[in-house]
Design an enzyme around this catalytic site. Structure first.
Site, short mmCIF file in Angstrom:
data_model
loop_
_atom_site.label_atom_id
_atom_site.label_comp_id
_atom_site.label_asym_id
_atom_site.label_seq_id
_atom_site.Cartn_x
_atom_site.Cartn_y
_atom_site.Cartn_z
N GLN A 1 -53.56 -51.25 -34.11
CA GLN A 1 -53.68 -49.78 -34.03
C GLN A 1 -54.02 -49.33 -32.61
O GLN A 1 -54.67 -48.31 -32.42
CB GLN A 1 -54.70 -49.24 -35.03
CG GLN A 1 -54.68 -49.86 -36.40
CD GLN A 1 -53.29 -49.79 -37.06
OE1 GLN A 1 -52.42 -49.06 -36.63
NE2 GLN A 1 -53.08 -50.58 -38.10
N HIS A 2 -53.56 -50.11 -31.63
CA HIS A 2 -53.72 -49.74 -30.23
C HIS A 2 -52.32 -49.41 -29.70
O HIS A 2 -51.74 -50.15 -28.92
CB HIS A 2 -54.37 -50.88 -29.44
CG HIS A 2 -55.67 -51.34 -30.02
ND1 HIS A 2 -56.14 -52.62 -29.92
CD2 HIS A 2 -56.60 -50.67 -30.74
CE1 HIS A 2 -57.31 -52.72 -30.54
NE2 HIS A 2 -57.60 -51.54 -31.05
N ILE A 3 -51.81 -48.27 -30.13
CA ILE A 3 -50.40 -47.91 -29.95
C ILE A 3 -50.20 -47.32 -28.56
O ILE A 3 -50.82 -46.32 -28.21
CB ILE A 3 -49.97 -46.91 -31.03
CG1 ILE A 3 -50.42 -47.37 -32.41
CG2 ILE A 3 -48.47 -46.69 -30.99
CD1 ILE A 3 -50.39 -46.29 -33.47
#
Length: 534
Positions: A467-469
């Site tokens: 979730q580190h987009i």
């Protein structure tokens, strides 16, 4: 239709980046209007929703869902909002709500290391940023002061000033793992925006161990605080406002944004400067939807770069039982990590990574495991106590190289407002596969030093995203290969800026929010510099 809304600066997205930028502009005297697609919900209500939820391990469970501003959900069943077309599923999680996605995080606020900004020059692979670490150092500190960040000072990221907050005291797990892995592995305090003392009207962490999905006492910083500060600074925030089109004039300058309210009434908002901060998937979606005769591929997309270079940390994990009780679950969920693989000449050959050591309670997962194995009664209770006290879970944050084939596009599926849902293509390459092999070898070495049994690696060849987009709005000097310039300004639209993790050209080996916060503050100063005499 309402045509009376206008402001000096119109910001889309009330997450932490958009809110910090809006606050700075409002405090400098600008009129700022901020549109947020989701609702505004109080923190107390979120905590109550978490307590009532049957899905405690689902980080999205406290956060309201609406078909009017849908977001990806995976529990109890995937809702299919994100259409997957690549060989690896990119199961992104984000929150469309006042405050944004950093409601449900562990407040990890790391700096990149200097070589992350010059990766191609240094190692002949990946991309260089259009700015250097030194260009961001002071903004990093400004963001750390806002969030109250503490951490290990010697972590590869040079500092001009000490951390504004001491680290939260080490848990028993952290103490034992640190002692037993030395000297081969150096375990560091994570950099977190988590109060170790009363700060900014909020209490010190008391170790509830559910930092994710929500801190019950508000000891850690999050986007809800940033959005509330923006509102208190005079920013006009309109929630349940789903932006669906940017309008431009004949020169290509943006003159208005159109949004639907949740009754599907359309509104037009005019402004002098526009800032997109609707996360690294929803922002490219808005740009791609904003087609016209002059820009048939969408706003800021004349060279077909919007949505490309989708990156995250392709993660692999391992769990095992340590040969002594380490008591995970006492203290914050994510207290420490191993950073010695973040940078070095090896980056020419394989992906760098950081190893996260979880302190999350293992009771629920151990109980599920034991029930599946047929335990019940007193034996079940004994085994829960035995295994949950010893179970250790670790995972990595491994850098992924930007690949233009990994991208966000528009699917043929429509939401209830008639807007297309995002479509994602994501593939993990050979560079990362080699990094995964090195990670796995180190997992085994760590397990051996801790006398581990019952070792379970994640399935080889499979990766989870962290979730580190990043990357979908990549900044760069060359418009042929990037979307924005060094300040987040769209190459093709003088008065359109973008903030958030999407503008980051590379994902590095750390959580990305602090860098996004620093970049947003820098973009705010650029807007003020250019408009102070306007």
């Amino acid at each position: 239709m309402n045509n009376n809304l206008s402001a000096d600066v119109v910001v889309i997205g009330a997450g932490v980046s958009g809110s910090l930028l809006a606050t700075r502009l409002a405090k400098a005297g600008k009129s700022v209007l901020l549109l947020e697609s989701g609702p505004k919900v109080s923190r107390d209500a979120l905590v109550e929703r978490f307590r009532a939820s049957a899905f405690k391990s689902d980080f999205m469970s406290p956060y309201p869902f609406s078909e009017m501003a849908p977001q990806p959900r995976y529990t109890p069943e995937p809702n299919g909002y994100l259409q997957q077309t690549g060989p690896h599923a990119f199961n992104a999680q984000y929150i469309r709500m006042f405050g944004g996605t950093s409601w449900h995080w562990a407040a990890q606020l790391w700096r990149y290391v200097p070589n992350d900004f010059r990766q191609h020059s240094q190692y002949g692979i990946g991309k260089d940023w259009p700015i250097a670490y030194d260009d961001l150092e002071d903004y990093y500190y400004q963001a750390e002061v806002i969030a109250g960040v503490g951490g290990a000072p010697d972590n590869g990221s040079p500092r001009a000033k000490p951390f504004p907050m001491d680290a939260v005291p080490a848990s028993w797990l952290q103490q034992r793992v640190t002692d037993r892995l030395a000297p081969d592995f150096t375990v560091l305090d994570d950099c977190t925006g988590r109060n170790s003392r009363s700060f900014d009207g909020r209490p010190a962490c008391c170790g509830n161990n559910n930092c994710m999905p929500v801190c019950p006492i508000d000891a850690q910083y999050h986007g809800g605080l940033a959005a509330a500060q923006a509102e208190a600074s005079g920013v006009n925030i309109i929630t349940e406002a789903v932006a669906y089109k940017l309008e431009h004039d004949i020169q290509g300058n943006i003159v208005a944004v159109w949004y639907y309210d949740w009754n599907k009434v359309s509104h037009r908002v005019t402004g002098k400067t526009f800032v997109l901060s609707a996360n690294a998937i929803e922002t490219p979606k808005l740009l791609l939807m904003s087609v016209s005769d002059k820009f048939p591929q969408g706003i800021a997309n004349a060279r077909d770069n919007v949505g490309r270079n989708l990156c995250d940390h392709p993660a692999i994990g391992v769990t095992f039982d340590v040969d002594e009780p380490i008591w995970p679950g006492r203290g914050p969920v994510s207290p420490c990590s191993i950073g010695q693989f973040r940078d070095g000449e090896f980056r020419k050959e394989h992906a760098p990574f950081r190893i996260d050591i979880s302190n999350a309670s293992q009771v629920a997962s151990v109980t599920k495991e034991l029930l599946q194995q047929g335990y019940f009664g007193k034996k079940l209770e004994e085994q829960i106590q035995f295994r949950a006290a010893r179970r250790l879970s670790i995972k990595n944050a491994m850098e992924q190289l930007p690949d233009p084939n990994n991208r966000v596009t528009l699917s043929s599926k429509k939401d209830p407002l008639g807007l297309p849902t995002p479509e994602l293509y994501w593939s993990v390459g050979e560079y990362e596969q080699r990094g995964a092999k090195v990670t796995r070898d180190n997992y085994d070495a760590i397990a051996a030093k801790l006398g581990a049994t019952n070792i379970k690696h994640s399935k080889e060849g499979e990766f989870s995203n962290r979730q580190h987009i990043t990357g979908t709005l990549s900044m760069g000097l060359d418009p042929a290969s990037s979307v924005t310039d060094a300040f987040g300004r769209a190459h093709d639209h003088e008065n359109l800026f973008m903030v958030g993790t999407g503008v980051m050209p590379t994902v590095g080996t750390c959580n990305v929010t602090l860098t996004a916060m620093a970049l947003a503050l820098r973009t705010a100063d650029k807007i003020l510099e250019e408009t102070q005499h306007a």
